[in-house]
Motif scaffolding. Sequence first.
Motif, PDB file in Angstrom:
ATOM      1  N   ALA A 430     -14.843 -13.304  20.860  1.00 59.29           N
ATOM      2  CA  ALA A 430     -13.700 -12.403  20.939  1.00 59.29           C
ATOM      3  C   ALA A 430     -14.006 -11.103  20.196  1.00 59.29           C
ATOM      4  CB  ALA A 430     -12.473 -13.081  20.325  1.00 59.29           C
ATOM      5  N   PRO A 431     -13.246 -10.038  20.480  1.00 63.26           N
ATOM      6  CA  PRO A 431     -13.469  -8.771  19.763  1.00 63.26           C
ATOM      7  C   PRO A 431     -13.416  -8.970  18.247  1.00 63.26           C
ATOM      8  CG  PRO A 431     -11.953  -8.440  21.591  1.00 63.26           C
ATOM      9  CD  PRO A 431     -12.175  -9.911  21.491  1.00 63.26           C
ATOM     10  N   ILE A 432     -14.399  -8.411  17.538  1.00 61.11           N
ATOM     11  CA  ILE A 432     -14.490  -8.567  16.090  1.00 61.11           C
ATOM     12  C   ILE A 432     -13.460  -7.659  15.410  1.00 61.11           C
ATOM     13  CG2 ILE A 432     -16.021  -8.196  14.102  1.00 61.11           C
ATOM     14  CD1 ILE A 432     -18.354  -8.875  15.948  1.00 61.11           C
ATOM     15  N   PRO A 433     -12.751  -8.146  14.385  1.00 63.63           N
ATOM     16  CA  PRO A 433     -11.738  -7.328  13.704  1.00 63.63           C
ATOM     17  C   PRO A 433     -12.329  -6.042  13.139  1.00 63.63           C
ATOM     18  CG  PRO A 433     -11.543  -9.630  13.056  1.00 63.63           C
ATOM     19  CD  PRO A 433     -12.805  -9.521  13.834  1.00 63.63           C
ATOM     20  N   MET A 434     -11.541  -4.958  13.224  1.00 62.54           N
ATOM     21  CA  MET A 434     -12.016  -3.642  12.795  1.00 62.54           C
ATOM     22  C   MET A 434     -11.100  -2.975  11.767  1.00 62.54           C
ATOM     23  SD  MET A 434     -14.873  -2.849  14.294  1.00 62.54           S
ATOM     24  CE  MET A 434     -15.912  -3.413  15.655  1.00 62.54           C
ATOM     25  N   ILE A 435      -9.840  -3.402  11.646  1.00 61.25           N
ATOM     26  CA  ILE A 435      -8.886  -2.749  10.747  1.00 61.25           C
ATOM     27  C   ILE A 435      -8.653  -3.637   9.521  1.00 61.25           C
ATOM     28  CG2 ILE A 435      -6.572  -1.792  10.493  1.00 61.25           C
ATOM     29  CD1 ILE A 435      -8.297  -0.236  12.440  1.00 61.25           C
ATOM     30  N   TRP A 436      -8.873  -3.059   8.335  1.00 63.67           N
ATOM     31  CA  TRP A 436      -8.790  -3.784   7.065  1.00 63.67           C
ATOM     32  C   TRP A 436      -7.582  -3.289   6.278  1.00 63.67           C
ATOM     33  CZ3 TRP A 436      -9.358  -1.884   1.971  1.00 63.67           C
ATOM     34  CH2 TRP A 436      -9.608  -2.835   0.972  1.00 63.67           C
ATOM     35  N   VAL A 437      -6.781  -4.243   5.728  1.00 63.04           N
ATOM     36  CA  VAL A 437      -5.599  -3.910   4.931  1.00 63.04           C
ATOM     37  C   VAL A 437      -5.784  -4.476   3.533  1.00 63.04           C
ATOM     38  CG1 VAL A 437      -3.101  -4.126   4.703  1.00 63.04           C
ATOM     39  CG2 VAL A 437      -4.131  -3.918   6.974  1.00 63.04           C
ATOM     40  N   ASP A 438      -5.698  -3.618   2.537  1.00 61.99           N
ATOM     41  CA  ASP A 438      -5.860  -4.039   1.147  1.00 61.99           C
ATOM     42  C   ASP A 438      -4.564  -4.628   0.613  1.00 61.99           C
ATOM     43  OD1 ASP A 438      -6.662  -4.415  -1.437  1.00 61.99           O
ATOM     44  OD2 ASP A 438      -6.827  -2.307  -1.954  1.00 61.99           O
ATOM     45  N   TRP A 439      -3.481  -3.856   0.717  1.00 60.01           N
ATOM     46  CA  TRP A 439      -2.188  -4.351   0.242  1.00 60.01           C
ATOM     47  C   TRP A 439      -1.057  -3.687   1.018  1.00 60.01           C
ATOM     48  CZ3 TRP A 439       0.077   0.111  -1.097  1.00 60.01           C
ATOM     49  CH2 TRP A 439      -0.637   1.091  -1.789  1.00 60.01           C
ATOM     50  N   THR A 440       0.139  -4.248   0.862  1.00 54.80           N
ATOM     51  CA  THR A 440       1.344  -3.738   1.510  1.00 54.80           C
ATOM     52  C   THR A 440       2.440  -3.568   0.469  1.00 54.80           C
ATOM     53  OG1 THR A 440       0.782  -4.947   3.529  1.00 54.80           O
ATOM     54  CG2 THR A 440       3.035  -4.123   3.328  1.00 54.80           C
ATOM     55  N   GLU A 441       3.181  -2.474   0.578  1.00 54.44           N
ATOM     56  CA  GLU A 441       4.352  -2.254  -0.274  1.00 54.44           C
ATOM     57  C   GLU A 441       5.558  -1.922   0.590  1.00 54.44           C
ATOM     58  OE1 GLU A 441       2.501  -0.473  -4.458  1.00 54.44           O
ATOM     59  OE2 GLU A 441       3.593   0.843  -3.066  1.00 54.44           O
ATOM     60  N   ILE A 442       6.737  -2.395   0.146  1.00 56.40           N
ATOM     61  CA  ILE A 442       7.999  -2.034   0.790  1.00 56.40           C
ATOM     62  C   ILE A 442       8.902  -1.482  -0.299  1.00 56.40           C
ATOM     63  CG2 ILE A 442       9.902  -2.787   2.253  1.00 56.40           C
ATOM     64  CD1 ILE A 442       8.222  -5.252   2.959  1.00 56.40           C
ATOM     65  N   GLU A 443       9.524  -0.336  -0.025  1.00 60.30           N
ATOM     66  CA  GLU A 443      10.372   0.308  -1.024  1.00 60.30           C
ATOM     67  C   GLU A 443      11.668   0.773  -0.366  1.00 60.30           C
ATOM     68  OE1 GLU A 443      10.110   4.115  -4.123  1.00 60.30           O
ATOM     69  OE2 GLU A 443       8.322   3.400  -3.061  1.00 60.30           O
ATOM     70  N   GLY A 444      12.802   0.537  -1.056  1.00 60.96           N
ATOM     71  CA  GLY A 444      14.068   1.008  -0.516  1.00 60.96           C
ATOM     72  C   GLY A 444      15.248   0.236  -1.068  1.00 60.96           C
ATOM     73  N   PRO A 445      16.446   0.575  -0.662  1.00 61.19           N
ATOM     74  CA  PRO A 445      16.744   1.673   0.280  1.00 61.19           C
ATOM     75  C   PRO A 445      16.536   3.037  -0.358  1.00 61.19           C
ATOM     76  CG  PRO A 445      18.775   0.711  -0.539  1.00 61.19           C
ATOM     77  CD  PRO A 445      17.665  -0.141  -1.086  1.00 61.19           C
ATOM     78  N   LEU A 446      16.014   3.967   0.443  1.00 61.77           N
ATOM     79  CA  LEU A 446      15.731   5.306  -0.048  1.00 61.77           C
ATOM     80  C   LEU A 446      17.005   6.142  -0.080  1.00 61.77           C
ATOM     81  CD1 LEU A 446      12.486   5.988   2.044  1.00 61.77           C
ATOM     82  CD2 LEU A 446      12.650   5.027  -0.263  1.00 61.77           C
ATOM     83  N   PRO A 447      17.085   7.130  -0.947  1.00 63.30           N
ATOM     84  CA  PRO A 447      18.259   8.016  -0.960  1.00 63.30           C
ATOM     85  C   PRO A 447      18.340   8.802   0.344  1.00 63.30           C
ATOM     86  CG  PRO A 447      16.521   8.868  -2.396  1.00 63.30           C
ATOM     87  CD  PRO A 447      16.090   7.492  -1.974  1.00 63.30           C
ATOM     88  N   PRO A 448      19.544   9.216   0.742  1.00 63.93           N
ATOM     89  CA  PRO A 448      19.686   9.975   2.000  1.00 63.93           C
ATOM     90  C   PRO A 448      18.851  11.241   1.976  1.00 63.93           C
ATOM     91  CG  PRO A 448      21.835   9.304   1.150  1.00 63.93           C
ATOM     92  CD  PRO A 448      20.836   9.000   0.076  1.00 63.93           C
ATOM     93  N   ARG A 449      18.325  11.593   3.125  1.00 63.89           N
ATOM     94  CA  ARG A 449      17.566  12.834   3.224  1.00 63.89           C
ATOM     95  C   ARG A 449      18.507  14.030   3.074  1.00 63.89           C
ATOM     96  NH1 ARG A 449      14.611  11.452   8.779  1.00 63.89           N
ATOM     97  NH2 ARG A 449      16.578  10.337   9.026  1.00 63.89           N
ATOM     98  N   PRO A 450      18.046  15.112   2.454  1.00 63.08           N
ATOM     99  CA  PRO A 450      18.930  16.255   2.194  1.00 63.08           C
ATOM    100  C   PRO A 450      19.585  16.820   3.451  1.00 63.08           C
ATOM    101  CG  PRO A 450      16.863  16.495   0.987  1.00 63.08           C
ATOM    102  CD  PRO A 450      16.692  15.319   1.895  1.00 63.08           C
TER     103      PRO A 450
END
Length: 880
Positions: A430-450
């Motif tokens: 099968a196709p060999i993996p090409m995209i590498w992910v070190d870590w993931t962050e999720i942040e929110g809820p963000l303040p309303p955009r101006p």
Amino acid sequence: MRLPLLRLLLTALFSLAGEGALAAAPAPVAQLPVPAQAFLKEYCIDCHNAEKTKGEVRLDNLSLRMDSVPTADLWQKVLNQLNSGDMPPEKSKQPARELKANFLGALSETLMVARKSLGDSGGKLTLRRLNKREYRNTLKDLLGVSVDVTELPQEGSSDTFDTVGNALLLSSSQFESYVALGKKAVDEALIRQKSKAQVQKYHRDSEGYVNQRQNVLLEQSRSALSKYQQWMAKIDEMARLPEYAATVQDISQRLGYRGDFKSLYYGEWYRLVGQPSTKDFGYNDVSSITYFGREGKSKEEAFADYYKRPQTDSGVYLGSFIVHTQESHRIPDSWPPGEYLYRYRIAAADDAPWHRRFVQFGVHRGGVDNFDLISTHEVTGTLSNPQILEVKIRVGSEPNRIFSIREKRRIKRGTDVNWMKEALRETGHAPIPMIWVDWTEIEGPLPPRPEAPTPVSLLASSPDARGAREVLERFARKAFRGVEPEKAYLDQLVSLFERRVAHGDRFEQALSRALSLVLASPPFLYLVEDGSPDHPHRITEIELANRLSYFLWSAPPDDTLLTLAKQGQLRTPAVLQQQIDRMIASERFNEFLPGFLHQWLGMDRLDFFDFPTEKHRHFDDSVKMAARQEVYETFARTLRSRGSFSALLRSNQVVINGLLAKYYGIPGVDGDAFRPVSLPNGTPRGGLLGMAAIHAMGSNGTDSSPVHRGVWIVKTLLNDPPPPAPPNVKQISRLESKLLTTKERLVAHQEEPQCASCHRRFDNLGFGLENFDAAGLWRTKDSYVKRGVGKKEWDIDPACTNSRVGAFANFFEMRDRIAAQEKAFVSGSTRALLSYALGRSVGFSDDELVAAIVQRSQERGFVIRDVFQLVGGSAVFQTK
């Protein structure tokens, strides 16, 4: 004589001080030329007269003047019968080919005039409901909540915009949908406004969790493969025994050699002999042990390939098919609705080809194929220098809060299986993996955009009827867009609130029910304007603010527009011009782009077809999304920079991002942002006719269609729409056994009278685009295979000696000739923009207005923004 008259007309059209609308221009007469009567008498009336009415159709008294719907309908039937070849009957006298073609051409043209004339509203507006886009955007402005409107019925039609009032009806079932959607939006807004939660942050290094899980899967796969191999070895051992020689010979003779002979052999053995039992190896039947054994082999190979990749101990790869196909994360239920930021530290392997350096971000709804694409991103980071990729999302109150990132591929996995087969043929795995992910962050809820509108407050000063009334009055005033709610209406809402409380509802539950009815009431769902359309009058400045806002933003007016309207300044020409410029420059104008362009250019055809992988390998869902966005971004940039209409037809630059640049083969462009890129001489890109989206629309997903492309050119770019295609036109049977080029097939169609009347208008223009394949890539050759006949391959020759725009030798000359027809393009664009802005079809009564706008625009160099200004400043736009 003509110039003073034109000046007088322009003065009347664009004077903002005068009352009333333009007087309706007399509609042109839809009448066939007199020779048509001779054609009917010669070939039709013998069978369709007072004594002999075949098919219950009488033509001897049929008027050449099409001034009524029944008369036009009967002529349409005549056209259909002649086009189909059913009339005249085979045994009857047949007209000469050229004579028939001329009659059909004249009849088609006259029916087009009749269709427009009979459908002309005379400038009257139908009371207009908010369409789905406007409803969604209005709720977002009002409450700060984005709702899913897909469950609402489809609006508009193939020949009108979704802003046209006649296409925006309201049924009882729709009313219930509005009540339910409104309550859902109010409930979510209440949660947001009550929530005092601090910004949350989640971080995960994925390799520990993923590697642990994959080790378990790997052991399971190895166990399944081992048991399968043991079972097959036991059968092989038995097959060598003399007592089974006849069975072996029988199975071999019956099965013969097949590609999957060994697997079939073992299944047949078990069916005849019954030993060894699959249950001894942990499986109920042959299909189970075979499936899991083979899958175990594939997984073992895929895992082996995966762990050969660098840095699997410090991050994870996004696999293509088997191993860790996507990185998924769930927003916790305890986190309130709002805007969140996903952040990834990500890289592409050094040996990744261009088309495997992209990731898709979307909603994961479970299962392999259940993925809703939100956005696509180019991975420019390397393993030695990863990038930080950020994706903003809106999270509502819906239960599914799982979002995923994965390597770019087809949304429907089954359509991409050829990629797997190709990789297996070339590499054995099968196709060999090409995209590498070190870590993931999720942040929110963000303040309303101006720049985001401030939602109306739903928080009451007291949890009683007085507090509820305060909220309801404040909410209804904002929801009704400047119209004050009547006291009796508010009394009814408060009474409903009190009844719900008396039945046991909590304060917020009862308030939510009353608020949801505001969102289903006519002053909210309709763009209400005072007065009768039978007595034209100037609309109020508040109504003008609403018309402008829903025209350019598909949303309610902001505080600036409403303040100017209340001060009586919005109608002042200089102020109005400044406000239109401000609205076009605003981020909120981006809502106009898909709303208008998608319908004007017929871009719904982009979603009609799946483009097969084996023929259009790289035109997947992400490239299609980027191609669509190229059209929007090009129009927006041209408009905002005071560019002309000619720049939409021919340009020395394109507005693209990294993905589209690599698809087109344009070097030096990376990243997700769309930006202008200069083109070298001799490139086929630049302008609408060089865009992949336009070419894909003119195809069937597999092959290009010169007919569809030609029709699109004459209709959209030349403002000369052909009549609708006749029903049930028979194929030319004499061509079925022949191998012909595309041009040869088109020429054959033009030789048939029932085809020639239309096809000679647009086929050659469509063929001038044949150097672009169905997915918009440049080519010089074409071919096809006809089963049972053979294969045909040829060099594409787009030259034409006779077309709607004259002779041309190639695509570049054709593009120049079309660009020279700028006035026709502006005229058609103006009619479309007026229809979209006014919420009604543009008919003959609007011809003088269209001509005046085009003339004024021509004096200023056909600048696109000027047409917007002229539409918004016209007396018709400001009159009911």
